[in-house]
Design an enzyme around this catalytic site. Structure first.
Site, PDB file in Angstrom:
ATOM      1  N   GLY A  58       0.849  -1.197   0.000  1.00 57.73           N
ATOM      2  CA  GLY A  58       0.000   0.000   0.000  1.00 57.73           C
ATOM      3  C   GLY A  58       0.875   1.234   0.000  1.00 57.73           C
TER       4      GLY A  58
ATOM      5  CB  CYS B 145     -14.722   8.217   6.327  1.00 56.35           C
ATOM      6  SG  CYS B 145     -13.295   9.139   5.864  1.00 56.35           S
TER       7      CYS B 145
ATOM      8  N   GLY C 120      -5.734  10.869   7.903  1.00 58.42           N
ATOM      9  CA  GLY C 120      -4.466  10.823   7.193  1.00 58.42           C
ATOM     10  C   GLY C 120      -3.313  11.177   8.126  1.00 58.42           C
TER      11      GLY C 120
ATOM     12  CB  CYS D 197     -10.072  17.408  11.307  1.00 58.87           C
ATOM     13  SG  CYS D 197      -9.696  15.726  11.732  1.00 58.87           S
TER      14      CYS D 197
ATOM     15  CE  LYS E 169      -9.878  19.686   2.315  1.00 63.72           C
ATOM     16  NZ  LYS E 169     -10.522  18.490   2.744  1.00 63.72           N
TER      17      LYS E 169
HETATM   18  C1  LIG Z   1     -13.485  11.923   1.023  1.00 67.26           C
HETATM   19  C2  LIG Z   1     -12.482  11.775   2.140  1.00 67.26           C
HETATM   20  C3  LIG Z   1     -11.984  12.916   2.748  1.00 67.26           C
HETATM   21  C4  LIG Z   1     -11.044  12.814   3.755  1.00 67.26           C
HETATM   22  N1  LIG Z   1     -10.555  13.952   4.321  1.00 67.26           N
HETATM   23  C5  LIG Z   1      -9.581  13.857   5.250  1.00 67.26           C
HETATM   24  C6  LIG Z   1      -9.008  15.031   5.808  1.00 67.26           C
HETATM   25  O1  LIG Z   1      -9.428  16.160   5.486  1.00 67.26           O
HETATM   26  N2  LIG Z   1      -8.003  14.897   6.702  1.00 67.26           N
HETATM   27  C7  LIG Z   1      -7.536  13.657   7.080  1.00 67.26           C
HETATM   28  O2  LIG Z   1      -6.599  13.592   7.883  1.00 67.26           O
HETATM   29  N3  LIG Z   1      -8.061  12.527   6.586  1.00 67.26           N
HETATM   30  C8  LIG Z   1      -9.063  12.595   5.684  1.00 67.26           C
HETATM   31  N4  LIG Z   1      -9.607  11.455   5.169  1.00 67.26           N
HETATM   32  C9  LIG Z   1      -9.097  10.162   5.642  1.00 67.26           C
HETATM   33  C10 LIG Z   1      -7.809   9.793   4.914  1.00 67.26           C
HETATM   34  O3  LIG Z   1      -8.045   9.785   3.524  1.00 67.26           O
HETATM   35  C11 LIG Z   1      -7.352   8.426   5.396  1.00 67.26           C
HETATM   36  O4  LIG Z   1      -7.055   8.520   6.771  1.00 67.26           O
HETATM   37  C12 LIG Z   1      -6.110   7.968   4.653  1.00 67.26           C
HETATM   38  O5  LIG Z   1      -6.369   7.848   3.275  1.00 67.26           O
HETATM   39  C13 LIG Z   1      -5.642   6.637   5.210  1.00 67.26           C
HETATM   40  O6  LIG Z   1      -4.448   6.283   4.590  1.00 67.26           O
HETATM   41  P1  LIG Z   1      -4.008   4.752   4.463  1.00 67.26           P
HETATM   42  O7  LIG Z   1      -2.646   4.774   3.875  1.00 67.26           O
HETATM   43  O8  LIG Z   1      -4.211   4.037   5.741  1.00 67.26           O
HETATM   44  O9  LIG Z   1      -5.070   4.076   3.471  1.00 67.26           O
HETATM   45  P2  LIG Z   1      -5.577   4.476   2.017  1.00 67.26           P
HETATM   46  O10 LIG Z   1      -5.435   5.922   1.764  1.00 67.26           O
HETATM   47  O11 LIG Z   1      -6.933   3.881   1.884  1.00 67.26           O
HETATM   48  O12 LIG Z   1      -4.579   3.730   1.043  1.00 67.26           O
HETATM   49  C14 LIG Z   1      -4.447   2.341   0.967  1.00 67.26           C
HETATM   50  C15 LIG Z   1      -3.515   2.040  -0.197  1.00 67.26           C
HETATM   51  O13 LIG Z   1      -3.295   0.636  -0.224  1.00 67.26           O
HETATM   52  C16 LIG Z   1      -3.414   0.174  -1.543  1.00 67.26           C
HETATM   53  N5  LIG Z   1      -3.819  -1.239  -1.506  1.00 67.26           N
HETATM   54  C17 LIG Z   1      -5.020  -1.748  -1.116  1.00 67.26           C
HETATM   55  N6  LIG Z   1      -4.995  -3.081  -1.222  1.00 67.26           N
HETATM   56  C18 LIG Z   1      -3.767  -3.423  -1.671  1.00 67.26           C
HETATM   57  C19 LIG Z   1      -3.153  -4.650  -1.991  1.00 67.26           C
HETATM   58  N7  LIG Z   1      -3.798  -5.806  -1.877  1.00 67.26           N
HETATM   59  N8  LIG Z   1      -1.872  -4.643  -2.441  1.00 67.26           N
HETATM   60  C20 LIG Z   1      -1.188  -3.470  -2.560  1.00 67.26           C
HETATM   61  N9  LIG Z   1      -1.726  -2.267  -2.277  1.00 67.26           N
HETATM   62  C21 LIG Z   1      -3.008  -2.242  -1.837  1.00 67.26           C
HETATM   63  C22 LIG Z   1      -4.466   1.075  -2.176  1.00 67.26           C
HETATM   64  O14 LIG Z   1      -4.373   1.087  -3.607  1.00 67.26           O
HETATM   65  C23 LIG Z   1      -4.108   2.427  -1.554  1.00 67.26           C
HETATM   66  O15 LIG Z   1      -3.159   3.135  -2.321  1.00 67.26           O
HETATM   67  C24 LIG Z   1     -10.595  11.536   4.175  1.00 67.26           C
HETATM   68  C25 LIG Z   1     -11.114  10.379   3.588  1.00 67.26           C
HETATM   69  C26 LIG Z   1     -12.059  10.495   2.574  1.00 67.26           C
HETATM   70  C27 LIG Z   1     -12.613   9.245   1.936  1.00 67.26           C
END
Ligand SMILES: Cc1cc2nc3c(=O)[nH]c(=O)nc-3n(C[C@H](O)[C@H](O)[C@H](O)COP(=O)(O)OP(=O)(O)OC[C@H]3O[C@@H](n4cnc5c(N)ncnc54)[C@H](O)[C@@H]3O)c2cc1C
Length: 407
Positions: A14, A166, A318, A353, A389
């Protein structure tokens, strides 16, 4: 854990907030003989917080993404643009969609959530009737739905379903949608309803923050938004959403955050994850039973601070995901090269946030996400929230495009 003097391979699965941060931190911390490999089926990084603007044409894909391969090449990280299909923790190998078998000495799972639309009939953009802004493809699909809606406006429903976590995203999308409706002069023709699994409005999956219930309720009253907390969605049909209470909400445009589970590669009966596919971790972000496996970000298992009548997940932002990734990277490096390990419980993670509302916004900071009652928290509302933002987006994209994750 004894330090290893020979070359090792750490595999990061990921490459979003958690995986990207961890991979670049590992590269910085580890000696050159130690390999860092990242896998992701997506060739680009997406700044997910800006996806709320894509449906309204406020951002194009190039504004909110950058290609991963050149950054990793520059920083000496091997990037494989494939998905991991399964993990064998006994043999310490991952299998990939390109039919590779990759051995690891250390594994960091940063796979985020799986969007479980199938848990609610009719939910989701692929086989259902609701939009999503959880990834770029969905946000672009939501743009098509929004443009169709503008031709034929009617009631709007926004929210988070049971099992979703979320909440900030659905509030933010709600306020941006309301702002756009006003801009298009559609407030009379498009009544807005917010549905949420939270026990009360402003709960955010955290039990509320500094009088947030009263503030959100007042704000909804002012904007003429109907809020329905404690709600479960039974089924979505063309043009309507049926709640478990029996109420049927008509909808011409709807965006609902779905239930989350862990991704397929880590779900199942094996030791990696819990029943929903989330990965348990210690305060080192290490799997409690698999010492060479670490996890960070939305994919980790986290029990809600209090039980709720309708299932809600704990939001993992994030900011929190990057913080977890840095601690996991430090502990992997300490395992490999020696040095002090670090423990930071999820309870001690803070968050900043920025909730945009179109032309204003709310900035919220807490030093403890899970114990908001004891936290040092402040909220700051007004046009500055919107500008904060925008500024943060520019800063984040500029630094991450260069592979700078410590800024
Ligand atoms: C619309 C929206 C708005 C948001 N706004 C905010 C904000 O303003 N501030 C904030 O802090 N947070 C915000 N968030 C939350 C934030 O986006 C998440 O906390 C963050 O994306 C989490 O990161 P992550 O790396 O854990 O997972 P993700 O971002 O979900 O990434 C997971 C990654 O793993 C990869 N992956 C999945 N399965 C596999 C596999 N089998 N093999 C290899 N790779 C794989 C995916 O392709 C992806 O690239 C928001 C979320 C959404 C949906």
């Amino acid at each position: 854990m004894p330090a290893s003097s020979s070359a090792t391979r750490t595999v990061v699965v990921g490459s979003s907030f958690a995986g990207y941060t961890a991979a670049l931190e590992l590269r910085r911390l580890l000696g050159e003989q130690h390999e860092v490999v990242v896998l992701d089926p997506k060739p680009y990084f997406t700044f997910i917080p800006s996806l709320i603007w894509v449906p309204f044409g406020g951002r194009e894909p190039g504004d909110v993404t950058f290609d991963l391969a050149p950054v990793y090449a520059k920083h000496g990280v091997r990037f494989i643009n494939e998905a991991v299909t399964s993990v064998d923790p006994t043999a310490q190998v991952v299998h990939t969609s390109g039919e590779q078998e990759l051995h690891y000495d250390k594994l960091l799972l940063a796979t985020g959530p799986r969007l479980a639309f199938e848990e609610i009939p009719g939910l989701g953009p692929e086989e259902g009737y609701t939009a999503s802004v959880c990834n770029l493809d969905h946000a672009l699909d939501a743009r098509n739905r929004w443009e169709a809606f503008l031709q034929n406006p009617g009631p709007v429903v926004v929210g988070t379903s049971q099992g979703g976590s979320c909440f900030g995203a659905s509030y933010e999308f709600l306020l941006n949608t309301r702002y756009q409706l006003k801009k298009h002069g559609l407030l009379d023709r498009a009544p807005v309803t917010f549905v949420s699994s939270e026990p009360f409005l402003g709960h955010f999956g955290l039990g509320g923050v500094g009088g947030s219930q009263e503030k959100v309720e007042k704000y909804f009253d002012k904007l003429g938004i109907r809020g329905i907390a404690n709600s479960s969605i039974k089924e979505v049909r063309d043009g309507e959403i049926e709640l478990a209470s029996g109420e049927v909400l008509p909808q011409s445009f709807s965006m609902i955050v779905p239930p989350f589970t862990g991704v397929d590669a880590v779900r199942g009966d094996g030791p990696l994850s819990n029943a929903r596919g989330f990965i348990p971790v210690t305060d080192e972000y290490r799997h409690p039973d698999l010492p060479n496996v670490f996890a960070a970000g939305v994919g980790i298992a986290l029990a809600p601070p209090e039980a709720t009548a309708v299932p809600t997940g704990v939001p993992k932002t994030g900011y929190m995901s990057e913080h977890m990734a840095k601690i996991a990277a430090l502990n992997i490096a300490a395992d490999i090269q020696g040095g002090a390990h670090k423990e930071v419980s999820v309870d001690e993670l803070g968050a900043i946030c920025m909730l945009d509302a179109g032309n204003s916004g709310i900035v919220f900071k807490t030093d403890r996400v899970l114990s908001t009652k004891d936290a040092k928290a402040f909220t700051w509302a007004g046009p500055q929230g919107h500008w904060a933002k925008l500024a943060f987006e520019k800063y984040f994209m500029a630094s991450r495009r260069r592979g700078l994750v410590r800024l």
